[in-house]
Design an enzyme around this catalytic site. Structure first.
Site, PDB file in Angstrom:
ATOM      1  N   GLU A  36       0.819  -1.217   0.000  1.00  0.00           N
ATOM      2  CA  GLU A  36       0.000   0.000   0.000  1.00  0.00           C
ATOM      3  C   GLU A  36       0.850   1.264   0.000  1.00  0.00           C
ATOM      4  O   GLU A  36       0.476   2.267  -0.594  1.00  0.00           O
ATOM      5  CB  GLU A  36      -0.969  -0.008   1.187  1.00  0.00           C
ATOM      6  CG  GLU A  36      -2.052  -1.088   1.087  1.00  0.00           C
ATOM      7  CD  GLU A  36      -2.907  -0.957  -0.174  1.00  0.00           C
ATOM      8  OE1 GLU A  36      -2.917   0.134  -0.787  1.00  0.00           O
ATOM      9  OE2 GLU A  36      -3.570  -1.942  -0.538  1.00  0.00           O
ATOM     10  N   TYR A 119      -6.226   6.664   3.682  1.00  0.00           N
ATOM     11  CA  TYR A 119      -6.342   5.609   2.672  1.00  0.00           C
ATOM     12  C   TYR A 119      -5.616   4.342   3.119  1.00  0.00           C
ATOM     13  O   TYR A 119      -6.182   3.243   3.123  1.00  0.00           O
ATOM     14  CB  TYR A 119      -5.803   6.050   1.298  1.00  0.00           C
ATOM     15  CG  TYR A 119      -5.602   4.821   0.442  1.00  0.00           C
ATOM     16  CD1 TYR A 119      -6.691   4.198  -0.161  1.00  0.00           C
ATOM     17  CD2 TYR A 119      -4.358   4.184   0.374  1.00  0.00           C
ATOM     18  CE1 TYR A 119      -6.544   3.010  -0.847  1.00  0.00           C
ATOM     19  CE2 TYR A 119      -4.205   2.993  -0.310  1.00  0.00           C
ATOM     20  CZ  TYR A 119      -5.293   2.406  -0.911  1.00  0.00           C
ATOM     21  OH  TYR A 119      -5.156   1.216  -1.552  1.00  0.00           O
ATOM     22  N   ASP A 137      -9.508   6.047  -2.964  1.00  0.00           N
ATOM     23  CA  ASP A 137      -8.313   6.427  -3.719  1.00  0.00           C
ATOM     24  C   ASP A 137      -8.769   6.964  -5.070  1.00  0.00           C
ATOM     25  O   ASP A 137      -9.956   7.180  -5.297  1.00  0.00           O
ATOM     26  CB  ASP A 137      -7.376   5.220  -3.874  1.00  0.00           C
ATOM     27  CG  ASP A 137      -7.918   4.239  -4.899  1.00  0.00           C
ATOM     28  OD1 ASP A 137      -9.157   4.153  -5.028  1.00  0.00           O
ATOM     29  OD2 ASP A 137      -7.117   3.578  -5.582  1.00  0.00           O
TER      30      ASP A 137
END
Length: 365
Positions: A36, A119, A137
DNA sequence: AACGCGGGGGA
DNA sequence: TCCCCAGCGTT
């Protein structure tokens, strides 16, 4: 379509169409967290080889925490946004020292980690720990703005907040992580910025943008201001008969912090580039140099400006180089330039240096 | 809220 | 060229 149907269509589509990724369905919170971070503002195809290389070097959070920042940046070299690597390294130390080596599984704890914002927290908590946090996102913004027909400027915070609320309403109790990945995967492969393949989309029957033929107008984004262009003069200082060149370490809090470079700087109005190099090397190293010859010219684009870099071979005339605007300066032999982290534009200079050196080409005058 | 922060790929 | 990308930290 009601929410239940949206969920089941997306999950079903995802199960049939998801791309294989080395971190996908691995169940390892460290790998999911790393992926991520790498995927922030970075496409899957670009990040994947870096992910594999990174895991080879640092298989666990303990390996990462124990590493040197220079090692971490060297493995990250070329991926960009280097504060991600510095923050990840710092966060790995915190995980080892404060969280028993385990990636935290709560919102309040995981957002203590540098580089983990809303996020990334939602992504890791949902994908690694099956917690019900909806991600927003660029993909989710595109899919949901089109589906719900949101025409407001998606660069504005209030628009993003409203999309977050839609996502929060939509995320299911079962398989929240797969649902998040399903929306993102759809945005990345079907509901693309231009020429979306609406014929392949499981959400087409309910999509406002499709029905009103507005997929090319939604999401609406205000224009970015365009990037200025600078000319940069840099000096490659090399003494005759010696194969070492001088490099400088950029400060941690600067752009490209923690990476090495050939010293130099911006050309000022009314200044010839060789003068720029002499001035910058005097300011940054406290030395006087002479210009031997032009070495290389190249163009490069950063996130917020563009440069033409003009590199010159130089010789030291007087003074001993000392770091003034950098952390450290070092004489390094040309073959060892491969061992330290350089940003892209400087790396291109080192490649040419190493090629000439390997081919026994004469670098002097 | 606005801005700084890399590099690559597609239209 | 310009835009976009599984965003975050700072101001």
């Amino acid at each position: 379509m009601n929410n239940t149907e949206i969920q089941s269509r997306l999950i079903s589509w995802y199960d049939r169409n998801k791309r294989p990724m080395p971190w996908r369905d691995c169940g390892d919170p460290y790998k999911i967290w790393l992926s991520e971070i790498m995927l922030q503002q970075t496409r899957v195809d670009q990040a994947t080889p870096y992910f594999n290389r990174f895991i080879d070097h640092f298989p666990t959070v303990h390996d990462l925490a124990a590493a040197d920042q220079q090692e971490v940046l060297k493995v990250w070299e070329g991926l960009g946004y280097y504060s991600r690597a510095r923050n990840l390294h710092s966060a790995a130390k915190l995980v080892v020292d404060q969280f028993d080596g385990k990636v935290p599984d709560s919102w309040d704890e995981i957002t203590e980690l540098k580089g983990v914002g809303p996020y990334t927290a939602s992504a890791v908590l949902s994908i690694a720990f099956q917690k019900k946090y909806a991600v927003v996102d660029g993909n989710v913004i595109r899919v949901l703005s089109r589906y719900y027909g949101i025409e407001e400027n998606v660069r504005e915070t209030k628009t993003k907040n409203s999309i977050q609320e839609y996502a929060d309403e939509l995320i299911p109790d079962e398989r929240p992580g797969d649902f998040n990945q399903a929306v993102m995967e759809l945005g990345a492969t079907v509901c693309t910025p231009s020429n979306p393949e609406c014929g392949e989309c499981p959400l087409q029957p309910g999509c406002v943008a499709f029905k009103t033929v507005k997929t090319d107008q939604i999401p609406y984004k205000s224009k970015k201001k365009k990037r200025p262009h600078h000319h940069i003069g840099v000096g490659i200082i090399k003494q005759p008969g010696d194969d070492k060149v001088l490099i400088a370490l950029r400060p941690d809090d600067a752009m490209l912090g923690g990476l090495w470079e050939f010293p130099g700087g911006k050309q000022e109005p009314g200044e010839e580039l060789p003068e720029t190099v002499k001035r910058e090397l005097h300011e940054e190293l406290g030395v006087e140099v002479s210009i031997v010859k032009p070495f290389m010219k190249l163009d490069h684009a950063y996130s917020h400006f563009k440069i033409t870099m003009h590199a010159y071979l130089c010789e030291l005339q007087s003074g001993t180089p000392r770091p003034q605007s950098s952390q450290e300066v070092r004489w390094i032999s040309i073959e060892k330039l491969a061992d330290v982290p350089f940003p892209k534009a400087n790396r291109r200079l080192t490649e040419k240096l190493m090629n000439l050196n390997k081919g026994q080409q004469e670098l002097e005058i």
